[in-house]
Design an enzyme around this catalytic site. Structure first.
Site, PDB file in Angstrom:
ATOM      1  N   HIS A 180       0.831  -1.208   0.000  1.00  0.00           N
ATOM      2  CA  HIS A 180       0.000   0.000   0.000  1.00  0.00           C
ATOM      3  C   HIS A 180       0.865   1.258   0.000  1.00  0.00           C
ATOM      4  O   HIS A 180       0.539   2.248  -0.659  1.00  0.00           O
ATOM      5  CB  HIS A 180      -0.922   0.009   1.226  1.00  0.00           C
ATOM      6  CG  HIS A 180      -2.062  -0.944   1.112  1.00  0.00           C
ATOM      7  ND1 HIS A 180      -3.007  -0.855   0.125  1.00  0.00           N
ATOM      8  CD2 HIS A 180      -2.425  -2.009   1.865  1.00  0.00           C
ATOM      9  CE1 HIS A 180      -3.900  -1.816   0.267  1.00  0.00           C
ATOM     10  NE2 HIS A 180      -3.565  -2.536   1.316  1.00  0.00           N
ATOM     11  N   CYS A 488      -7.247  -1.252 -15.432  1.00  0.00           N
ATOM     12  CA  CYS A 488      -7.262  -0.228 -14.389  1.00  0.00           C
ATOM     13  C   CYS A 488      -6.299  -0.518 -13.243  1.00  0.00           C
ATOM     14  O   CYS A 488      -6.331   0.172 -12.228  1.00  0.00           O
ATOM     15  CB  CYS A 488      -8.679  -0.048 -13.831  1.00  0.00           C
ATOM     16  SG  CYS A 488      -9.334  -1.515 -12.999  1.00  0.00           S
TER      17      CYS A 488
END
Length: 526
Positions: A180, A488
């Protein structure tokens, strides 16, 4: 002469500066010798830590809020502090008791067979150190500016609390290029290298090349001059790329490529010029669903989705239905105790199991569709029945709204292609209005390697021939069946992957907003 060290490229860019070492929590504290006073000190330190993380959440959007929400939930969980409080009652100082309790938790997370729990060890280390700093009379870690953050790994709060306006970089001895924090670094243009192994213990200055995944420890004058020349050239290149930001993305052949953006929160829209993109290719609706917070109602969701649709001014906006589970748990909604959450009840599997939650979201989406070119995308679709059941539920919601006299529109319903079963046999999903390839999870599942595990980071590579072959397969079927196909995932934001993606026949990519200019400039050279 400085020494060169090779790691793994996580976020491109060049930076040279002084080292600030991560994880150096202040532990200088004397116990009072009174158990009641020590208990109170720990409880106050935890409360201060919660307040600090909560305040930080108010300044960020999207996935960053989800990450911080996990820390708040852990800090507020009495089960985390109970062992330390029990130890304090035996005469142990608060800081010693807290360290011992958290170190045990961290070891358990690191030893887990579950990818999710291993990835959260960095958050627990951050929680430990944050509380220790408050116990010692300090506050947050302090904002670094113009420095290279060096350590084994970096917690999300350490990244988010850092002032990057004067430049900076991240160099990790371990870490993961698909974590992340790496995603946050790419979104903000912060150079980052992971998996360096070891560096000289007394390294004072680092020159970081995020694109090559390399660092230079304590460069001499000649090496500094060479690096600074490369940095100057990179700065000029980025200035040239900026000229492409508001232009259409066009290959040398004249072929137009649609460049859309990935967003995760309404606040992001204020920082993006809608004229720089062709729409929103991925809006992560889970930003509305906070771990430990009440579930958002229909009106709250409708207002948020409407904001995205109106911002796009007629350009397409693809909103992904709730994608939680795996590394994104929400208490009271996602199952607890799953042996492997990434292969469990997540994505569309979960929303179909919680029809009440799904129906609320679909009603809000149908209402928002009146205000723009809105599309709805289902995550983690594996079987045709999941698409059929979701479509039937959407139709029922539209009919219900119509009967109630509420303005609505039935948006096109497509799927994310991120499960290998869907990528291998896309023909099973002819009923989808569109396909959007999710390269992050597709890579994770095809290579059987966690995105957040540094030990297998080298395997988690979207350029793996098996991954690119599946992408080409989906694109080819889409052309044959007349179904629009886009991509995406993070893969779309990296110029090095562009030749493979465009050669596969993709003409629509959804990318991190910070990468728009660089991607358009790279496409112009193809």
């Amino acid at each position: 002469m400085g020494t060169s060290h090779q790691g793994i490229a996580a976020s491109d860019g060049l930076f040279r500066g002084p080292v600030r070492r991560l994880g150096s929590a202040r532990r200088e504290r004397r116990g009072t010798g009174d158990a009641a006073t020590e208990r109170q000190a720990l409880q106050q330190a935890i409360a201060h830590a919660v307040a600090g993380v909560t305040a930080l959440m108010a300044r960020v959007d999207g996935e960053a809020q989800d990450i911080l929400g996990f820390q708040v939930a852990m800090l507020e969980d009495d089960a985390l502090s109970a062992p330390a409080l029990s130890t304090i009652d035996t005469g142990t100082p608060a800081h010693v008791a807290w360290s011992a309790a958290l170190d045990g938790e961290i070891s358990g997370y690191e030893a887990s067979d579950d990818d999710y729990f291993r990835a959260r060890a960095a958050d627990l280390r951050d929680i430990r150190d944050r509380v220790l700093r408050h116990l010692a009379g300090g506050d947050a870690a302090g904002e670094a500016t113009g420095a290279v953050l060096l350590g084994d790994d970096i917690a999300p709060t350490a990244f988010l609390e850092t002032d990057w306006t004067a430049g900076g970089a991240i160099a990790l001895l371990r870490g993961s290029a698909t974590s992340h924090v790496a995603m946050l670094a790419r979104a903000r243009g912060v150079p980052m290298v992971t998996g360096l192994g070891e560096l000289p213990a007394r390294t004072a200055v680092l020159a970081v090349d995020g694109g090559r995944g390399a660092v230079l420890a304590d460069p001499d004058s000649a090496q500094r001059a060479q690096f600074d020349a490369a940095l100057e050239a990179d700065t000029r290149a980025r200035a040239r790329e900026e000229r492409f930001r508001l232009r259409p993305a066009v290959r040398r052949s004249g072929e137009r490529i649609d460049i859309l953006i990935n967003v995760a929160g309404v606040g992001e829209l204020d920082r993006i010029d809608h004229a720089a993109c062709d729409g929103i290719g991925l809006m992560r609706s889970e930003f509305l669903f906070r771990d430990g917070a009440p579930l958002p109602g229909e009106e709250t969701q409708y207002r948020a989705y409407r904001r995205f649709a109106e911002w796009a001014q007629g350009r397409p906006v693809t909103i992904r239905t709730l994608d939680i589970g795996g590394d994104k748990p929400v208490r009271g909604l996602t199952p607890e105790g799953e042996s492997n959450p990434f292969l469990g009840l997540r994505g569309v599997r979960l929303t179909l199991a919680r029809e009440d939650v799904f129906r609320t979201q679909l009603r809000a989406l149908a209402r928002a569709a009146v205000h723009g070119n809105l599309k709805v995308m289902l995550p983690m679709v594996t079987a045709p029945d999941e698409l059929a059941r979701s479509a039937a539920l959407l139709d029922a919601c539209v009919a219900e709204l119509g009967a109630q006299g509420v303005a609505c529109h039935r948006p096109p319903l497509g799927i994310m292609v991120e499960v290998p079963a869907a990528a291998v046999m896309p023909e099973l999903f002819r009923g989808a209005a569109f396909f959007s390839i999710g390269s992050n999870d597709l890579t994770q599942y095809v290579t059987a390697s966690s995105r957040d595990d540094a030990r297998v980071a080298a395997l988690n590579d979207p350029s793996h021939p098996a991954v690119t072959a599946l992408i080409a397969r989906v694109a080819r079927f889409g052309r044959e069946a007349g179904i629009p196909v886009s991509l995406c995932g993070d893969m779309a934001s990296e110029p090095r992957h562009l030749p493979a993606l465009l050669d596969a026949g993709l003409t629509s990519l959804s990318v991190a907003p910070a990468r728009i200019a660089r991607l358009k400039a790279a496409i112009a050279e193809l």
